[in-house]
Design a protein around this motif. Sequence first.
Motif, PDB file in Angstrom:
ATOM      1  N   ALA A 148       0.721  -1.186  -0.103  1.00 53.08           N
ATOM      2  CA  ALA A 148      -0.049  -0.079  -0.030  1.00 53.08           C
ATOM      3  C   ALA A 148       0.765   1.366  -0.260  1.00 53.08           C
ATOM      4  N   ARG A 149       0.428   2.136  -0.799  1.00 48.66           N
ATOM      5  CA  ARG A 149       1.041   3.326  -0.952  1.00 48.66           C
ATOM      6  C   ARG A 149       0.461   4.612   0.012  1.00 48.66           C
ATOM      7  N   VAL A 150       1.054   5.427   0.450  1.00 49.13           N
ATOM      8  CA  VAL A 150       0.491   6.464   1.404  1.00 49.13           C
ATOM      9  C   VAL A 150       1.295   7.828   0.695  1.00 49.13           C
ATOM     10  N   THR A 151       0.600   8.722   0.665  1.00 45.20           N
ATOM     11  CA  THR A 151       0.921  10.316  -0.039  1.00 45.20           C
ATOM     12  C   THR A 151       1.051  11.191   1.025  1.00 45.20           C
ATOM     13  N   ILE A 152       2.320  11.693   1.191  1.00 43.01           N
ATOM     14  CA  ILE A 152       2.298  12.956   1.939  1.00 43.01           C
ATOM     15  C   ILE A 152       2.622  14.303   1.295  1.00 43.01           C
ATOM     16  N   ASP A 153       1.485  14.971   1.198  1.00 39.89           N
ATOM     17  CA  ASP A 153       1.369  16.288   0.377  1.00 39.89           C
ATOM     18  C   ASP A 153       1.840  17.658   1.453  1.00 39.89           C
ATOM     19  N   LEU A 154       3.030  17.990   1.389  1.00 39.27           N
ATOM     20  CA  LEU A 154       3.307  18.866   2.256  1.00 39.27           C
ATOM     21  C   LEU A 154       2.945  20.278   1.878  1.00 39.27           C
ATOM     22  N   PRO A 155       2.793  20.705   0.832  1.00 42.15           N
ATOM     23  CA  PRO A 155       1.877  21.953   0.537  1.00 42.15           C
ATOM     24  C   PRO A 155       0.602  22.121   1.042  1.00 42.15           C
ATOM     25  N   ALA A 156      -0.320  20.928   0.744  1.00 43.96           N
ATOM     26  CA  ALA A 156      -1.790  20.689   1.382  1.00 43.96           C
ATOM     27  C   ALA A 156      -1.528  20.250   2.949  1.00 43.96           C
ATOM     28  N   GLN A 157      -0.421  19.927   3.518  1.00 44.46           N
ATOM     29  CA  GLN A 157      -0.538  19.449   4.770  1.00 44.46           C
ATOM     30  C   GLN A 157      -1.486  18.349   5.027  1.00 44.46           C
ATOM     31  N   GLN A 158      -1.251  17.548   4.246  1.00 44.67           N
ATOM     32  CA  GLN A 158      -2.187  16.255   4.350  1.00 44.67           C
ATOM     33  C   GLN A 158      -1.235  14.893   4.069  1.00 44.67           C
ATOM     34  N   VAL A 159      -1.916  14.127   4.831  1.00 46.75           N
ATOM     35  CA  VAL A 159      -1.360  12.702   4.488  1.00 46.75           C
ATOM     36  C   VAL A 159      -2.686  11.815   3.757  1.00 46.75           C
ATOM     37  N   ARG A 160      -2.427  11.216   2.580  1.00 46.38           N
ATOM     38  CA  ARG A 160      -3.555  10.574   1.861  1.00 46.38           C
ATOM     39  C   ARG A 160      -3.352   9.193   1.623  1.00 46.38           C
ATOM     40  N   LEU A 161      -4.315   8.392   2.049  1.00 45.45           N
ATOM     41  CA  LEU A 161      -4.518   6.964   1.957  1.00 45.45           C
ATOM     42  C   LEU A 161      -4.922   6.602   0.521  1.00 45.45           C
ATOM     43  N   ALA A 162      -4.706   5.226   0.147  1.00 46.63           N
ATOM     44  CA  ALA A 162      -5.046   4.516  -1.216  1.00 46.63           C
ATOM     45  C   ALA A 162      -6.812   4.626  -1.188  1.00 46.63           C
ATOM     46  N   ASP A 163      -7.229   4.262  -0.055  1.00 45.89           N
ATOM     47  CA  ASP A 163      -8.793   4.252   0.282  1.00 45.89           C
ATOM     48  C   ASP A 163      -9.530   5.466   0.214  1.00 45.89           C
TER      49      ASP A 163
END
Length: 212
Positions: A148-163
């Motif tokens: 499973a991949r997790v995305t860390i978006d620093l500009p948006a200050q979000q951690v996003r999961l594949a689900d």
Amino acid sequence: MRAFTVVTAKVMPLDRPNVDTDAIIPKQYLKSIRRTGFGPFLFDDWRYLDEGTLDTDPATRRPNPDFVLNDPKHRGAQILLARDNFGCGSSREHAVWALDDYGFRAVIAPSFADIFFSNCFKNGVLPVVLKAEQVQAIFDLVNADAEARVTIDLPAQQVRLADGRSFGFPINPHHKHNLIHGLDEIGLTLQQADAIKAYEAKRRVEAPWLFN
């Protein structure tokens, strides 16, 4: 320093609280101040079944098959997932150097030790603070699917999961700016290079005896 904007990667689940800096990089490796070459010694006491030094070739050592870093299914992970109080103990900056040299771009945990937290920003590693239940959700995801991949978006200050779930995280605006632009303390200083040169030229005129 490497810039950090958006990273999508596999996650290494280190399910232990109070991981101190001596566990991250043991004291025998602090003799070097090169900032590189520490990756093979990350979590050294847990990672290997025999002792090592800076002069020991890691390829000759026996890996601990029960330690998560040696689990083939987590190979290539760039995000480290941990529990409370990660990076406690002594203030050694080598701990962040080892994480960075291994290939980790970020650490997600419910809380961090203050000095370790500060050292991360100085070296291009993003420490992400999430609520305990959010961290547990990522543990559950990775334990169910190591790919499973997790995305860390620093500009948006979000951690996003594949689900589709996403978790916001706080960050100091100054730290955020520096990471996005790849600026460490030296880089910030060099942005003022023209002003520094102008000041030095002025001082040479005002106080020439200081430069003899």
